[in-house]
Write a protein that holds these residues in place. Structure first.
Motif, mmCIF file in Angstrom:
data_model
loop_
_atom_site.group_PDB
_atom_site.id
_atom_site.type_symbol
_atom_site.label_atom_id
_atom_site.label_comp_id
_atom_site.label_asym_id
_atom_site.label_seq_id
_atom_site.Cartn_x
_atom_site.Cartn_y
_atom_site.Cartn_z
ATOM 1 N N UNK A 22 0.847 -1.183 0.000
ATOM 2 C CA UNK A 22 0.000 0.000 0.000
ATOM 3 C C UNK A 22 0.885 1.236 0.000
ATOM 4 N N UNK A 23 0.546 2.192 -0.847
ATOM 5 C CA UNK A 23 1.233 3.481 -0.842
ATOM 6 C C UNK A 23 0.181 4.575 -0.694
ATOM 7 N N UNK A 24 0.459 5.534 0.161
ATOM 8 C CA UNK A 24 -0.485 6.615 0.439
ATOM 9 C C UNK A 24 0.207 7.961 0.274
ATOM 10 N N UNK A 25 -0.473 8.845 -0.437
ATOM 11 C CA UNK A 25 -0.032 10.231 -0.511
ATOM 12 C C UNK A 25 -1.039 11.049 0.281
ATOM 13 N N UNK A 26 -0.584 11.652 1.358
ATOM 14 C CA UNK A 26 -1.478 12.353 2.263
ATOM 15 C C UNK A 26 -1.829 13.750 1.735
ATOM 16 N N UNK A 27 -3.111 14.085 1.830
ATOM 17 C CA UNK A 27 -3.576 15.396 1.372
ATOM 18 C C UNK A 27 -4.504 16.010 2.414
ATOM 19 N N UNK A 28 -4.530 17.322 2.441
ATOM 20 C CA UNK A 28 -5.429 18.045 3.337
ATOM 21 C C UNK A 28 -6.786 18.222 2.667
ATOM 22 N N UNK A 29 -7.810 18.282 3.462
ATOM 23 C CA UNK A 29 -9.166 18.501 2.951
ATOM 24 C C UNK A 29 -9.293 19.934 2.451
ATOM 25 N N UNK A 30 -9.676 20.143 1.201
ATOM 26 C CA UNK A 30 -9.758 21.505 0.648
ATOM 27 C C UNK A 30 -10.865 22.332 1.301
ATOM 28 N N UNK A 31 -10.659 23.634 1.304
ATOM 29 C CA UNK A 31 -11.657 24.548 1.829
ATOM 30 C C UNK A 31 -12.929 24.466 0.983
ATOM 31 N N UNK A 32 -14.052 24.391 1.637
ATOM 32 C CA UNK A 32 -15.336 24.355 0.942
ATOM 33 C C UNK A 32 -15.875 22.972 0.683
ATOM 34 N N UNK A 33 -15.099 21.936 1.028
ATOM 35 C CA UNK A 33 -15.518 20.573 0.714
ATOM 36 C C UNK A 33 -16.575 20.024 1.669
ATOM 37 N N UNK A 34 -16.543 20.437 2.918
ATOM 38 C CA UNK A 34 -17.434 19.853 3.932
ATOM 39 C C UNK A 34 -18.901 20.068 3.583
#
Length: 211
Positions: A22-34
Motif C-alpha cells: 500500500x502506498x499513500x499520498x497524504x492530502x489536506x481537505x480543501x476549503x469548501x468541501x465539507x
C-alpha cells in the motif's frame, strides 16, 4: 513492509516494484468541501465509466450530467471536485501506462468482508466518510481469508487495523501478495463518497464474463 507514505506523487511510479502493499499520498481537505459533500452524501448513486486521460474532465462531466441535481452542479466546489477526479485518472493512467482508466464513483460501499483485490493495482480516494480499513500482515490471517472464514477469524489483532484518511490517495496491490482490506462499518451503515480506479480492462473482463 506493508505501507509506504509517499512524499510526492512521482513515487507512485515505482510502487509496483516496491515491497510495499500500500502506498499513500497524504492530502489536506480543501476549503469548501465539507458543505458540498454534506449535500452529496444524501444522494444514492453508483457510476461505472471508462475515462480517457486526454479528455478526462469532459468524460467525467458527461457521465455525471444526469446523476446530480442542479444544486450540486452549481456549487463552486463541484468544478474543483471534477478536476481532482480527472487529475487522479490521468495520474493512474500514467502509472499503468494506458490511455484509459476504469472509474467507479459512488455513495454506497458494500465490501463488508476482508478481501484482496483481484487486480494488480487499484487506486482509492474517500472524499467523504471513513476511509478504507486495511490490515498489516501481522494483524490479518491470510489462511483464514483463503478458507472463506468470516472477519472474526481473519482479524487477528483488532488494535492494529488501520484506516485511510479522507482525501488521501491510496494505491493497493492485489493478487496473491495483495493487501487485506474492507469497507469500514461506518461506511456500511451510512453514505460516503468513494472513488475507485482500475485498469480499463477490469470492468471489460467482468462484463464479458457476465455475458
Amino acid at each position: 513492509m506493508n505501507l509506504t507514505i509517499a512524499k510526492n506523487i512521482s513515487e507512485f511510479k515505482n510502487f509496483s516494484q516496491s515491497k510495499s502493499k500500500l502506498i499513500i499520498y497524504e492530502r489536506s481537505e480543501p476549503k469548501g468541501s465539507v458543505n458540498f459533500f454534506k449535500k452529496l452524501t444524501k444522494i444514492d448513486f453508483s457510476i461505472n465509466a471508462e475515462i480517457s486521460k486526454f479528455d478526462a474532465e469532459k468524460n467525467i462531466k458527461s457521465v455525471l450530467l444526469d446523476v446530480f441535481p442542479f444544486e450540486i452542479k452549481a456549487s463552486i466546489f463541484y468544478e474543483t471536485w471534477i478536476n481532482d477526479i480527472a487529475y487522479l485518472c490521468k495520474i493512474f493512467s500514467d502509472i499503468l501506462n494506458t490511455s484509459t482508466i476504469s472509474m467507479w464513483l459512488g455513495s454506497k460501499r458494500g465490501c463488508k468482508r476482508y478481501h484482496i483485490d483481484n487486480v494488480p493495482q487499484r487506486l482509492l480516494v474517500t472524499y467523504s466518510g471513513e476511509g478504507t480499513e486495511w490490515l498489516p500482515d501481522e494483524a490479518g490471517d491470510k489462511t483464514a481469508y483463503l478458507n472463506d472464514e468470516p472477519n472474526e477469524k481473519i482479524l487477528k489483532n483488532y488494535k492494529k487495523k488501520q484506516f485511510v484518511n479522507e482525501w488521501d490517495i491510496a494505491i493497493f496491490k492485489g493478487g496473491s501478495e495483495g493487501l487485506l482490506h474492507r469497507t469500514p462499518d461506518s461506511a456500511l451503515k451510512e453514505n460516503s463518497i468513494l472513488l475507485r480506479l482500475d485498469h480499463a480492462g477490469y470492468w471489460k473482463n467482468i462484463y464479458n464474463n457476465i455475458s
